[in-house]
Write an enzyme that holds these catalytic residues in place. Structure first.
Site, PDB file in Angstrom:
ATOM      1  N   THR A  48     -85.637-121.737 -66.144  1.00  7.61           N
ATOM      2  CA  THR A  48     -86.061-121.431 -67.546  1.00  7.61           C
ATOM      3  C   THR A  48     -86.491-122.896 -68.484  1.00  7.61           C
ATOM      4  OG1 THR A  48     -84.307-119.824 -67.814  1.00  7.61           O
ATOM      5  CG2 THR A  48     -85.434-120.405 -69.882  1.00  7.61           C
ATOM      6  N   TYR A 136     -77.017-122.011 -57.096  1.00 10.00           N
ATOM      7  CA  TYR A 136     -77.888-121.086 -57.802  1.00 10.00           C
ATOM      8  C   TYR A 136     -78.646-120.261 -56.690  1.00 10.00           C
ATOM      9  CZ  TYR A 136     -81.903-119.647 -60.855  1.00 10.00           C
ATOM     10  OH  TYR A 136     -82.838-118.921 -61.632  1.00 10.00           O
ATOM     11  N   LYS A 165     -74.245-119.115 -59.407  1.00  5.16           N
ATOM     12  CA  LYS A 165     -75.111-118.212 -60.273  1.00  5.16           C
ATOM     13  C   LYS A 165     -76.039-117.212 -59.297  1.00  5.16           C
ATOM     14  CE  LYS A 165     -79.138-118.629 -63.367  1.00  5.16           C
ATOM     15  NZ  LYS A 165     -80.195-119.451 -64.036  1.00  5.16           N
TER      16      LYS A 165
END
Length: 295
Positions: A48, A136, A165
């Protein structure tokens, strides 16, 4: 170790109007907004935050900006992973020297390593730091899936690999992982649309994008579920679902960056190869924000 909490937000990186420079003053302001609206932790320079287009120097600088902005109010987790093991080690070491609260290591993209290659990559980085590590897994962007067996192998080999994640979108895989991780290790949803389902199969929280504009509702949803009020959690999940769809109407973080701009923050453009929203997409995001009562 500082507790990261259940709601971490992967913060956008605001740029100058020409996209050339990071707007550090505005980044500090956005970080404060995230904490004020419910985030217990902030992930810096993740997907992001447009990490693939941030230089090494920019990453180190934004780590410091967010750390200084939130102080002791929230945990700061640095996105230090990449597809280059040695470079990831260097950035991770710098993050530790800065006194951050953890690092996030994305699965190596483009190289397409085997499961053993993934293990060795993550192990090499984790062994060089005392910071807690968040793995992740996002196969849609990396072309590789970090399988539960590999995660468990890492957790067994590296005491500082404390969380995952999970953004595979495979609720069966996530359920398997939640059931198998050792006590004290955590599985976070990496997909806002699946936060409640991941909690329901034993997940701990979310690394959110939507919390930029709906942090309070997400925090309340998690707290409702954890306290045993499943009906209220489901209501909030359904309430935020249209906004979630709008914020992922095209490649993230373009929609959420536009949404943060609509809240009054000077975020600047996305950097190429990402491109701005079309007028139709922008209207979709705005309408969803108005309908959700956040604009």
């Amino acid at each position: 170790m500082r507790d990261w909490g259940r709601l971490l937000t992967a913060i956008v990186t605001p740029f100058s109007s020409d996209g050339r420079n990071v707007n550090h003053a505005e980044m500090a302001r956005i970080a404060g907004h995230l904490v004020d609206t419910g985030s217990s932790g902030i992930v810096v320079a993740g997907t992001t935050g447009e990490s693939p287009t941030l230089s090494h120097e920019e990453k180190i600088a934004v780590f410091g900006t967010v750390r200084d902005a939130v102080g002791q109010r929230a945990a700061v987790v640095a996105g230090t992973g990449s597809n280059d093991t040695e470079q990831s080690i260097r950035v991770t070491i710098e993050a530790e020297k800065m006194g951050l609260d953890g690092v996030m290591l994305v699965a190596p993209y483009y190289n397409k390593p085997s499961q053993d290659g993934l293990f060795r990559h993550f192990e090499a980085i984790a062994s060089r730091t005392k910071l807690p590590v968040l793995i992740y897994n996002i196969p849609s962007r990396t072309s590789v899936n970090v399988e539960p067996a590999t995660i468990l192998r890492l957790m067994d080999a590296c005491s500082n690999v404390i969380a995952v994640k999970e953004a595979s979108g495979n609720i069966g895989q996530i359920s398997e992982l939640c059931a198998a991780v050792p006590e004290g290790r955590r599985v976070y949803s990496g997909d806002d649309a699946l936060t409640l389902p991941v909690l329901a199969v034993g997940g701990y929280g979310v690394v959110s994008v939507m919390a930029h504009v709906a942090g309070k509702a997400i925090r309340e949803m998690i707290e409702a579920y954890v306290s045993g009020n499943g009906a209220e959690a489901l209501r909030l999940h359904r309430q935020t679902a249209p906004l979630c769809r709008a914020l992922f109407c095209t490649t993230s973080p373009t929609p959420v960056k536009e949404a943060v701009g609509m809240l009054g923050f000077d975020v600047g453009p996305v950097r190429l190869p990402l491109v701005p929203l079309t007028s139709e997409q922008r209207s979709l995001v705005r309408d969803a924000m108005v309908a959700a009562g956040v604009l």
